[in-house]
Design an enzyme around this catalytic site. Structure first.
Site, short mmCIF file in Angstrom:
data_model
loop_
_atom_site.label_atom_id
_atom_site.label_comp_id
_atom_site.label_asym_id
_atom_site.label_seq_id
_atom_site.Cartn_x
_atom_site.Cartn_y
_atom_site.Cartn_z
N ASP A 243 9.19 -3.12 5.85
CA ASP A 243 7.79 -3.54 5.75
C ASP A 243 6.83 -2.40 6.05
O ASP A 243 5.82 -2.58 6.74
CB ASP A 243 7.49 -4.73 6.67
CG ASP A 243 6.13 -5.36 6.33
OD1 ASP A 243 5.81 -5.43 5.13
OD2 ASP A 243 5.39 -5.74 7.25
N SER B 184 -2.59 -5.99 10.61
CA SER B 184 -1.42 -5.46 9.91
C SER B 184 -1.61 -4.01 9.53
O SER B 184 -2.58 -3.65 8.86
CB SER B 184 -1.13 -6.27 8.64
OG SER B 184 -0.34 -7.37 8.91
N HIS C 158 3.54 -5.39 3.24
CA HIS C 158 2.95 -6.67 2.84
C HIS C 158 1.43 -6.61 2.73
O HIS C 158 0.81 -7.52 2.19
CB HIS C 158 3.37 -7.80 3.78
CG HIS C 158 2.73 -7.80 5.14
ND1 HIS C 158 3.31 -7.22 6.23
CD2 HIS C 158 1.55 -8.31 5.56
CE1 HIS C 158 2.52 -7.39 7.29
NE2 HIS C 158 1.45 -8.04 6.91
#
Length: 515
Positions: A163, A247, A131
């Protein structure tokens, strides 16, 4: 003459006064400074109130050593996104990714965001989150290393179902050391490293607060909330502070070894609220190797849909304790169908390793490729059996259909039966319904009390019950006999078909009143 003497005397006196004043001020200034320095020397206590014990000092030193050792393995990633086609705004959620913030996009606006990544090889391969980079435009990924040098990155491959993604820059770098995930324990100290809120090379510490978490975010469309049924989650939960920009950054143990890749947070505000989630390193390693090979995932699939066994399922299937995962659905043409796995089976082990949750089983299978063989320990009809399953790849549309159901050919015209305590009514199938559902027998659920037990277990109107407690159901009276033979608190496994032709398994518990 007298006037000159008076003037000379005045000048002399003034000179003497100036000299005396300078001497006096010098003496005063020196004394004042000496007193001030003396006062400084007395600020604060002479010694700290306690002495750090050697073990605590060693732990303190260890945190600093790890921080220094691993920061060179973590990078800052800037992503320039593709122009938006229409105005979009994502709904606010409790569980959320914390990579680039592309939430508001005006038509034609090219968004920009940031995330983190970790070197996995010395020649510049970097793992990050899907993402973080999935909306990047061509040549839109820039990596900044700890020496503040910027590098244009190439996207190697992405895997939305875990992911994870791999990018690459040129050069010689320090890769992270991979931990042994089998040694990771709840309560263990870990350190999150990344670039939250634009603050590069930020390090926070906490503990592993849970293992094997599934939060239903990977593979979920953030606008429709529809989730890909083959998405995999088996998160490490930690209370180390992580925020937007973390992230793709690393979660490290106190050996400085990488235990996971930070991915999501539990938050209503969009910033840290105490819990974060990281993809475990064994899953990371498997996906990274696959993507580095050819940029694609060669993942194997069993071809089933599963639910974690609860007390009701355990009772219904005759298990001595709550364990394993129940096969809710078997898909046509899948590996499980070919190996003889059936709806209602309970999978207890994969290659001898126990699985107690759906996440456990998913994590074991995601580490393997299509063509690999796994031995499943299966609980069926009160016995433990072994099934060898050769994993298969998904087709290009990621789409399977259920195997057809074999059942009795007997017709039935019995009257509907209402099971008040369970909260549903079962009726006989018409010839047209048998054709529509692809069955030769069974009963159709014509009414479900939304407050009843079966509604809470997932039964809906228009489901067709084809088996109950391992017995074929031909009519409503058959179902009534089977349920009436059970005692309060007994579990019963129902096998059903829905309108789409999918075969389902639902477990119920017999209440006080059976019909």
């Amino acid at each position: 003459m007298s006037h000159k003497r008076t003037l000379l005397t005045a000048v002399t006196l003034i000179g003497i006064g100036v000299v005396f004043g300078v001497v006096l001020m010098s003496t005063f200034g020196t004394n004042a400074l000496q007193k001030a320095f003396a006062a400084d020397a007395n600020l604060g206590a002479v010694q700290p109130p306690v002495t750090m014990p050697p073990l605590v000092q060693a732990l303190d030193n260890q945190f600093s050593a790890v921080a220094e050792a691993v920061k060179g393995s973590v990078v800052y990633i800037n992503v320039k996104g593709k122009p938006a086609k229409s105005s979009q705004r994502l709904p606010q959620e409790f569980f959320r990714f914390f990579g680039p913030d592309f939430e508001e996009q005006d038509p034609g606006y090219a968004p920009e965001g940031a995330g983190s990544g970790v070197f996995v090889t010395a020649d510049g391969y970097i793992v990050t989150n899907n993402h973080v980079v999935e909306n990047a435009k061509e040549d839109g990924i820039t990596v900044t290393t700890t020496d503040q040098k910027e590098h244009k990155a190439t996207l190697i491959g992405r895997d939305p179902l875990t992911d994870l993604a791999v990018i690459k820059i040129d050069g010689n770098f320090t890769p992270a050391h991979f931990a042994d995930i089998n040694n990771l324990r709840v309560g263990q100290w870990v350190m999150a490293v990344g670039s939250p809120l634009g603050l590069r090379s930020t390090i926070t510490a906490g503990i592993v607060s849970a293992l094997g978490r599934g939060i239903g975010i990977v593979g979920t469309n953030q606008r429709t909330f529809e989730r890909n049924r083959y998405a995999v989650e088996n998160f490490i939960q930690t209370d180390a502070a992580i925020n937007p920009g973390n992230s793709g950054g690393g979660l490290f143990d106190l050996n400085g070894s990488l235990v996971g890749i930070n991915t999501a947070i539990a938050s209503q505000s969009g910033v840290n609220a105490g819990y974060g989630f990281a993809i475990p390193i064994d899953m990371v390693k498997s996906v990274v190797l696959d993507l580095m090979d050819d940029g694609k995932i060669e993942r194997g699939y069993i071809g089933i849909e599963i639910t974690t066994v609860d007390e009701t399922v355990a009772k219904a299937t005759g298990l001595d304790k709550v364990q394993g995962v129940s096969v809710h659905k078997v898909v046509k043409g899948g590996a499980a169908a070919q190996a003889g796995i059936e709806v209602g089976d309970v999978i207890l082990e994969v290659d001898g390793k126990a699985v107690n949750t759906s996440n456990d089983l998913q994590n074991q299978i995601v580490l393997r490729r299509a063509g690999d063989k796994v031995n499943l320990s299966v609980w069926r009809n009160g016995k433990k059996i072994t099934k060898a399953v050769v994993l298969k790849a998904l087709d290009e549309n990621n789409n399977f259909t259920d195997a057809s159901t074999g059942s009795s050919n007997n017709e039935s015209s019995s009257e509907p039966v209402t099971f008040k305590s369970l909260g549903f009514t079962a009726s006989a199938l018409t010839a047209r319904q048998k054709e529509d559902y692809g069955v030769d027998g069974g009963v159709i659920i014509t009414n479900v009390d939304p407050r009843g037990m079966v509604a809470r277990r997932g039964l809906t109107a228009d489901n067709v019950i084809i088996r109950a407690d391992g017995k074929t159901v031909k009519s409503p009276s058959d179902l009534q006999k089977i349920l009436s033979s059970k005692s309060k608190g007994d579990g019963v496994l129902l096998v059903l078909k829905d309108k789409e032709g999918s075969k389902l398994a639902v477990s119920i518990e017999i209440p006080e009143e059976k019909s």
